[in-house]
Design an enzyme around this catalytic site. Structure first.
Site, PDB file in Angstrom:
ATOM      1  N   ASP A  77      44.116  31.612  38.803  1.00 62.32           N
ATOM      2  CA  ASP A  77      44.021  31.653  40.262  1.00 62.32           C
ATOM      3  C   ASP A  77      44.496  32.999  40.799  1.00 62.32           C
ATOM      4  O   ASP A  77      45.177  33.762  40.104  1.00 62.32           O
ATOM      5  CB  ASP A  77      44.842  30.527  40.887  1.00 62.32           C
ATOM      6  CG  ASP A  77      46.338  30.639  40.571  1.00 62.32           C
ATOM      7  OD1 ASP A  77      46.667  30.893  39.403  1.00 62.32           O
ATOM      8  OD2 ASP A  77      47.168  30.464  41.485  1.00 62.32           O
ATOM      9  N   GLU A 140      49.104  28.807  39.568  1.00 65.93           N
ATOM     10  CA  GLU A 140      50.401  29.452  39.340  1.00 65.93           C
ATOM     11  C   GLU A 140      50.948  30.078  40.612  1.00 65.93           C
ATOM     12  O   GLU A 140      52.161  30.031  40.877  1.00 65.93           O
ATOM     13  CB  GLU A 140      50.259  30.525  38.244  1.00 65.93           C
ATOM     14  CG  GLU A 140      51.572  31.162  37.811  1.00 65.93           C
ATOM     15  CD  GLU A 140      51.961  32.402  38.618  1.00 65.93           C
ATOM     16  OE1 GLU A 140      53.094  32.890  38.433  1.00 65.93           O
ATOM     17  OE2 GLU A 140      51.141  32.876  39.440  1.00 65.93           O
TER      18      GLU A 140
END
Length: 368
Positions: A77, A140
Site C-alpha cells: 500500500d 501497513e
C-alpha cells in the site's frame, strides 16, 4: 552486461507496481503481480485476501525446515497522492533522469521489487542452496493491519528479517514504537448567546492540546532518540451558535525504550488534566536489534556499515507485528528508497540505488 542490465527485471517490476493504484487500499492486483512472478519462478506462494480487494502474499523457496535463514518483507500500500499538486502523474511509473517516478516508488515498491528479483535470481542460480521467505502486506501505512491479518500458520520462523523500507541503502537496526490516542473532552451544550450556561468542550481540549504541544521534556533514548508527540487531528462543534459538548483530538506518540505505552499515557494524562479521556487506538512496539546480532548481515548488505554506530528509524514498520510471529529474528531495515522521498509530493527513487539494493540482497542470500 553491467549491473543495471542484470537487474532490469527489478526496475520493470517496480514500474508495474507503481502503476497499480494502491493509495490507501486495493492492494490485491499488486499482490497478484508479485505472487505470479514468484510462482513462475518455482516458489511456494500463498495469497490471503481477508478483506475484499486487500491481500497479503507469503512465499517460500527451499527445503522444508523449522526455520528459514532469511525473510524479506515489504508493504504494497501507499499513502494518498493528490495529482493536482504533482508535476507528473503519481501513477506514471516513468523513468526520467535516472529515477523511477511515482507514488510508492521510494516507499516502498522499489524495495519490494528488489527483494523479489534478488530472491528469484538466487533460486534460479543456486536452487539447492537457497532458502528464503517473502512476506508482502497490505495496510501497513495505516497501522500494519495486513500483517496483523496474516495466518500465523502460514509463516515460518526466521533468523533474519529484512524490511525494505526506504533507507537509502543504509542498514537500520530497528525503529521507534507508535501509540495513537484519542483524547476526548465532554462539555455541556447551550445557546451560543449564553455561553455561561454551558461548558465548552473545545476550550477544555484546546487548552490540553496547547500544554501537550508546548511540552519539551519528552524522554530521550540513547539508541532511538527522543520520544515525540504530534497532535494530528482535532474535531469539534456543530455550528457557531451552539456551545460544543464534545471535542476529540488524535495524537501520534512515537515511543522509545524506557518510554512505552504506559509511561506515555500517564504523562499525556497529566498534561491533559482532569476531565479529558484517553483511548488507545493503535499500539505497536518498537524494534531494537542488538548490533552484534546483525553485524554479519549489515556487512554483507553494506560493506563497512558494521563499523558505524547503529541507526534506528523514527517511523514504524511491519516488523512491529512480524518479529513475534517469526521467532524474534534480528531485524535490519534496508531498502533503495530515499527516506526524504517517503510520502512526498513528486516522489521518486534512484535507479542506481535500486541496482545496488538488488545486488546486495542477492549477495545476502548467497552468503548468509
Amino acid at each position: 552486461m553491467d549491473d543495471a542490465d542484470t537487474w532490469r527485471g527489478a526496475t520493470d517490476l517496480a514500474r508495474r507496481l507503481v502503476r497499480i493504484d494502491t493509495r490507501g487500499g486495493r492492494e490485491a492486483p499488486a499482490a497478484a503481480l508479485v505472487a505470479d512472478r514468484l510462482d513462475g519462478a518455482g516458489f511456494d506462494v500463498r495469497v490471503e485476501e481477508p478483506i475484499p480487494g486487500r491481500a497479503n502474499v507469503v512465499a517460500r523457496f527451499g527445503p522444508a525446515a523449522p526455520r528459514v535463514p532469511v525473510t524479506f518483507t515489504g508493504h504494497l500500500d501507499t499513502v494518498p497522492a493528490d495529482p493536482s499538486g504533482w508535476s507528473f502523474d503519481p501513477m506514471s511509473g516513468e523513468l526520467r533522469d535516472g529515477r523511477l517516478l511515482g507514488r510508492g516508488s521510494s516507499d516502498m515498491k522499489a524495495g519490494v521489487a528488489c527483494q523479489v528479483e534478488a530472491a528469484v535470481r538466487a533460486a534460479r542460480e543456486s536452487p539447492r542452496d537457497t532458502a528464503v521467505q517473502l512476506i508482502f502486506t497490505f495496510g501497513e501505512e495505516t497501522g500494519c493491519h495486513g500483517a496483523e491479518e496474516i495466518d500465523a500458520a502460514s509463516l515460518t520462523p526466521t533468523d533474519l528479517l529484512i524490511v525494505a523500507e526506504p533507507t537509502g541503502n543504509r542498514t537500520v537496526l530497528g525503529h521507534k514504537g507508535v501509540l495513537w490516542l484519542a483524547a476526548t473532552a465532554r462539555g455541556v451544550s447551550a445557546h451560543g448567546s449564553r455561553p455561561e450556561l454551558g461548558r465548552n468542550a473545545i476550550a477544555a481540549l484546546a487548552a490540553a492540546a496547547g500544554r501537550i504541544h508546548a511540552h519539551r521534556d519528552w524522554p530521550v533514548s540513547p539508541t532511538h532518540g527522543p520520544a515525540t508527540v504530534n497532535i494530528g487531528t482535532f474535531h469539534a462543534g456543530e455550528q457557531p451558535n451552539l456551545v460544543p459538548d464534545h471535542a476529540e483530538m488524535r495524537l501520534d506518540v512515537r515511543t522509545v525504550p524506557g518510554f512505552g505505552r504506559d509511561e506515555a499515557i500517564a504523562e499525556i494524562a497529566r498534561l491533559c488534566g482532569d476531565g479529558i479521556g484517553l483511548e488507545p487506538l493503535l499500539d505497536l512496539p518498537g524494534v531494537a536489534t542488538d548490533p552484534s546480532a546483525a553485524a554479519t548481515a549489515r556487512e554483507i548488505l553494506a560493506p563497512g556499515s558494521s563499523a558505524r554506530p547503529a541507526e534506528y528509524a523514527t517511523y514504524f514498520t511491519d516488523a512491529s507485528v512480524l518479529t513475534g510471529r517469526l521467532g524474534d529474528p534480528a531485524v535490519v531495515v534496508y531498502g533503495p528508497g530515499d527516506p526524504d522521498q517517503a510520502h512526498a509530493t513528486d516522489e521518486s527513487c534512484s535507479l542506481a540505488a535500486m541496482t545496488e539494493s538488488a545486488e546486495a540482497m542477492h549477495r545476502l542470500l548467497r552468503r548468509w
